[in-house]
Design a protein around this motif. Structure first.
Motif, short mmCIF file in Angstrom:
data_model
loop_
_atom_site.label_atom_id
_atom_site.label_comp_id
_atom_site.label_asym_id
_atom_site.label_seq_id
_atom_site.Cartn_x
_atom_site.Cartn_y
_atom_site.Cartn_z
N GLY A 83 -26.83 14.31 -5.65
CA GLY A 83 -26.87 13.42 -4.50
C GLY A 83 -26.97 11.99 -5.01
O GLY A 83 -27.37 11.75 -6.16
N SER A 84 -26.59 11.02 -4.14
CA SER A 84 -26.73 9.64 -4.62
C SER A 84 -28.20 9.27 -4.74
O SER A 84 -28.54 8.35 -5.47
CB SER A 84 -25.94 8.65 -3.77
N ASP A 85 -29.07 10.00 -4.07
CA ASP A 85 -30.51 9.71 -4.21
C ASP A 85 -30.95 9.78 -5.67
O ASP A 85 -31.74 8.95 -6.13
CB ASP A 85 -31.34 10.70 -3.38
N TYR A 109 -32.31 1.44 3.31
CA TYR A 109 -32.31 2.89 3.14
C TYR A 109 -33.64 3.25 2.45
O TYR A 109 -34.00 2.64 1.45
CB TYR A 109 -31.09 3.32 2.31
N VAL A 149 -26.21 -1.84 1.73
CA VAL A 149 -25.75 -0.55 2.27
C VAL A 149 -24.65 -0.88 3.28
O VAL A 149 -24.91 -1.49 4.31
CB VAL A 149 -26.92 0.22 2.90
N ASN A 153 -27.26 1.65 7.10
CA ASN A 153 -28.03 2.70 7.77
C ASN A 153 -29.41 2.09 8.04
O ASN A 153 -30.02 1.62 7.09
CB ASN A 153 -28.14 3.91 6.83
N ASP A 179 -23.98 0.50 -1.59
CA ASP A 179 -24.09 1.92 -1.23
C ASP A 179 -23.10 2.20 -0.11
O ASP A 179 -23.26 1.73 1.01
CB ASP A 179 -25.54 2.21 -0.80
N ALA A 181 -22.19 5.16 1.31
CA ALA A 181 -22.33 6.54 1.80
C ALA A 181 -21.45 6.79 3.03
O ALA A 181 -20.97 7.91 3.24
CB ALA A 181 -23.79 6.84 2.13
N TYR A 182 -21.23 5.73 3.85
CA TYR A 182 -20.53 5.92 5.13
C TYR A 182 -19.18 5.20 5.18
O TYR A 182 -18.61 5.05 6.26
CB TYR A 182 -21.43 5.42 6.28
N THR A 208 -21.26 9.31 -1.88
CA THR A 208 -21.84 10.65 -1.73
C THR A 208 -20.83 11.63 -1.15
O THR A 208 -19.95 11.21 -0.38
CB THR A 208 -23.09 10.61 -0.83
N SER A 210 -22.08 13.97 0.68
CA SER A 210 -22.92 14.55 1.74
C SER A 210 -22.37 14.32 3.14
O SER A 210 -22.68 15.08 4.05
CB SER A 210 -24.33 13.96 1.68
N LYS A 211 -21.63 13.25 3.32
CA LYS A 211 -21.28 12.84 4.69
C LYS A 211 -19.90 13.33 5.07
O LYS A 211 -19.75 14.35 5.71
CB LYS A 211 -21.42 11.32 4.82
N ARG A 219 -25.74 18.75 -2.69
CA ARG A 219 -26.28 17.63 -3.46
C ARG A 219 -25.32 17.14 -4.54
O ARG A 219 -25.40 17.55 -5.70
CB ARG A 219 -27.65 17.98 -4.10
N VAL A 220 -24.43 16.27 -4.17
CA VAL A 220 -23.59 15.62 -5.17
C VAL A 220 -23.15 14.24 -4.69
O VAL A 220 -22.72 14.06 -3.55
CB VAL A 220 -22.40 16.53 -5.63
C1 LIG Z 1 -27.30 4.80 2.83
C2 LIG Z 1 -27.46 6.15 2.24
N1 LIG Z 1 -27.34 6.30 0.92
C3 LIG Z 1 -27.49 7.50 0.33
C4 LIG Z 1 -27.77 8.62 1.09
C5 LIG Z 1 -28.06 9.91 0.42
O1 LIG Z 1 -26.98 10.54 -0.05
P1 LIG Z 1 -27.14 11.87 -0.89
O2 LIG Z 1 -27.17 13.00 0.08
O3 LIG Z 1 -25.91 11.85 -1.74
O4 LIG Z 1 -28.39 11.80 -1.73
C6 LIG Z 1 -27.91 8.52 2.46
C7 LIG Z 1 -28.25 9.71 3.24
O5 LIG Z 1 -28.55 9.69 4.38
C8 LIG Z 1 -27.77 7.25 3.05
O6 LIG Z 1 -27.94 7.08 4.36
#
Ligand SMILES: Cc1ncc(COP(=O)(O)O)c(C=O)c1O
Length: 355
Positions: A83-85, A109, A149, A153, A179, A181-182, A208, A210-211, A219-220
């Motif tokens: 995950g990017s986390d 975030y 971001v 978010n 970031d 992610a979206y 990510t 994830s979305k 988780r990647v």
């Molecule tokens: C801005 C942002 N970055 C990263 C993530 C997390 O991504 P990942 O599931 O790859 O850890 C999210 C998840 O909600 C997010 O909102």
């Protein structure tokens, strides 16, 4: 010796995930995919399960070479994470341990905040302006890392590529992490990826699976960054953090872009419909470029509980640093119907699929 956690950890409130509703269609609190993973991803994961006894490829070479071709960068500029986390935590470990400084938006975030505090770093949070990053003020802050971001978010707002480029020129931060992610969900032509700015040596981009690809449970994610940043992070990462199933799923996602395109089309269409539902119910909605919308709701707690009673869970803004709002993920078509009934206070909700 008595064991004692580092005193600054007391500042950290544990992360609280979004609440699930009774059905998957009504669970709109965590910005998960309303459509899910594609059949080709499920087939790839099923096949990869045959290799479960083996450790995964530590650097995810197959995935990195697909990503390098996609983004036109050197594979050594890419680090794949759990995950990017995980990558955000690695950045904190490498660049913020023992007093580093981060500048980010307020609200940011949550993981950007937590990861900084965990390693004893310091945060400067700059309040949003008109629901967007105040890049002008953020640029004046001398920091090791600036987090942007984009789309943001929890508001879903974007800054244009031109704005990010100017920020990258003017910011006093050592590294600007954008970031994205979206980013797949944007339909505003000004809101392009910052991937081309990585070549400036001052910018890194987080992505990510994830979305848009619906792989939150596997988780990647990945970071595209200057070579020396990736070389540093590689030294400190856990070598097998990205499992065999996650790597196979991500490769399959890239090889079947038609599913991504269908998810984007659905999201853009239903995002407008969700905004319309809330507006007709008398709420102001922030214009979103993400897979969620932010609703201005002075009756936040009341609205959250009312929708929950009718089978829809949404995220209270006060848990995201924006009291007086709720964040609603873009649902499936059935979820949209459920949301419509819930907003109307209608208890005769349509039959739903189980979780
Ligand atoms: C801005 C942002 N970055 C990263 C993530 C997390 O991504 P990942 O599931 O790859 O850890 C999210 C998840 O909600 C997010 O909102």
């Amino acid at each position: 010796m008595t064991l004692a956690a580092r005193p600054w950890l007391e500042q950290i409130a544990p992360y609280r995930p979004g609440r699930h509703a009774a059905s998957a269609d009504g669970s709109l609190a965590s910005n998960e995919s309303a459509i899910g993973a594609s059949p080709s991803i499920i087939a790839a994961v099923t096949a990869a399960a045959q290799r479960s006894q083996f450790y995964p490829d530590p650097l995810a070479d197959e995935l990195r070479s697909e990503l390098a071709a996609l983004h036109g960068v050197d594979p050594d500029q890419i680090l794949v994470g759990n995950g990017s986390d995980e990558l955000i935590f690695l950045l904190a470990l490498a660049y913020l341990t023992g007093g580093g400084h981060v500048v980010c938006a307020d609200p940011a975030y949550r993981i950007d905040e937590i990861s900084t505090v965990v390693v004893g770093g310091r945060l400067t949070q700059v309040p949003l302006k008109d629901w967007t990053h105040d890049l002008q003020t953020m640029a004046t802050v001398e920091a090791d890392i600036a987090y942007v971001v984009n789309p943001h978010n929890p508001t879903g707002t974007v800054r244009s590529h031109a704005d990010i480029e100017q920020f990258a020129r003017e910011s006093r931060a050592g590294l600007i992490v954008v970031d994205e992610a979206y980013i797949d969900f944007t339909d505003d032509p000004a809101a392009r990826t910052a991937m081309d700015l990585v070549a400036t040596g001052r910018v890194a981009v987080l992505r990510t699976f994830s979305k848009v690809h619906g792989l939150a449970g596997l988780r990647v994610g990945y970071l595209v960054a200057p070579l020396e940043v990736i070389a540093t992070l590689r030294k400190i990462r856990a070598p097998f953090s990205v499992g065999v199933l996650a790597q196979s799923a991500a490769v399959a996602a890239l090889r079947h872009p038609e599913h991504r395109d269908a998810v984007v089309g659905h999201t853009v269409r239903v995002r407008t419909e969700v905004a319309g539902l809330f507006e007709r119910a008398g709420y102001e909605v922030v214009e979103s470029q993400a897979n969620f919308v932010l609703v201005v709701a002075p009756d936040e707690q009341d609205l959250v509980e009312r929708l929950y009673t009718h089978g829809v869970s949404v995220r209270p803004g006060s848990s995201l640093g924006l009291p007086g709002t709720v964040r609603v993920s873009v649902p499936s078509d059935r979820g949209l119907e459920l949301l419509d009934h819930a907003l109307a206070g209608d208890l005769h909700v349509p039959a739903l699929s189980g979780r």
